[in-house]
Enzyme design. Structure first.
Site, PDB file in Angstrom:
ATOM      1  N   LYS A  27       0.825   4.640   6.631  1.00  0.00           N
ATOM      2  CA  LYS A  27       0.006   5.466   5.735  1.00  0.00           C
ATOM      3  C   LYS A  27       0.617   6.859   5.644  1.00  0.00           C
ATOM      4  CE  LYS A  27      -3.011   2.262   5.114  1.00  0.00           C
ATOM      5  NZ  LYS A  27      -2.664   1.351   4.070  1.00  0.00           N
TER       6      LYS A  27
ATOM      7  N   SER B 157       0.794  -1.228   0.000  1.00  0.00           N
ATOM      8  CA  SER B 157       0.000   0.000   0.000  1.00  0.00           C
ATOM      9  C   SER B 157       0.831   1.286   0.000  1.00  0.00           C
ATOM     10  CB  SER B 157      -0.977   0.019   1.175  1.00  0.00           C
ATOM     11  OG  SER B 157      -0.298   0.212   2.388  1.00  0.00           O
TER      12      SER B 157
END
Length: 181
Positions: free
Chosen positions: A92, A48
């Site tokens: 993230k 990700s």
């Protein structure tokens, strides 16, 4: 006379051993405090955050940065996420800050109706929850993975907006790069 010298040497040796034990204990305590409150290493799992961080990369996390300051836009961060009874860590990037409105439209991110530049040149295929205005409260952040079309982030309901208390720290660098395929 011999007894006195023997006792003196023995006492000196005991003091030296005591000092060594004290120094070792202090070093262990200091290491524990640094790891617990200042810095930590984390291994990235998943795709990700590509191309910034790949599966298997080991990153250094600065825990102090957010004890004295707040996350800033585009900071790469480690989050502590709960899913039912389990807790896991996730890497993230901070997109939206407290008090802002985030929306993804036509493959682009808008913060307070202005296009966000510098995050990703890739068109975002799934807006998820951000297809409509996402208003962030005073203690909330919107986060996304750099590989936005292969990331479970604030756009999905099981993650949603991130509270300030969920931030573990800011990634300050890569310690070990995994082999690239």
């Amino acid at each position: 006379m011999k007894n006195y010298r023997y006792l003196e040497r023995r006492n000196l040796m005991i003091r030296r051993i005591g000092l060594w034990i004290g120094e070792i204990a202090a070093a262990i305590l200091l290491a524990f405090l640094v790891i617990q409150f200042c810095f930590q290493t984390v291994t990235v799992h998943g795709d990700s955050m590509q191309p910034a961080y790949y599966d298997g990369d080991t990153v250094l996390v600065n825990k102090l940065d957010y004890r004295f300051g707040s996350p800033k836009r585009l900071d790469a961060v480690i989050l502590e996420l709960e899913n039912g009874s389990t807790t896991h860590y996730s890497v993230k990037r901070v997109i939206g800050l407290p008090g802002e409105t985030v929306k993804i439209e036509n493959g682009k991110i808008y913060i307070n109706n202005k296009e966000l530049k510098g995050f990703s040149e890739e068109e975002i295929l799934s807006a998820g929850l951000a297809a409509y205005d996402v208003a962030l409260e005073d203690d909330e952040y919107f986060v996304m993975g750099d590989n936005c079309n292969n990331s479970e982030d604030s756009r999905v309901s099981n993650i949603g907006n991130i509270k300030r208390s969920q931030f573990v720290g800011k990634i300050t660098g890569t310690i070990h790069k995994a082999k690239r395929q």
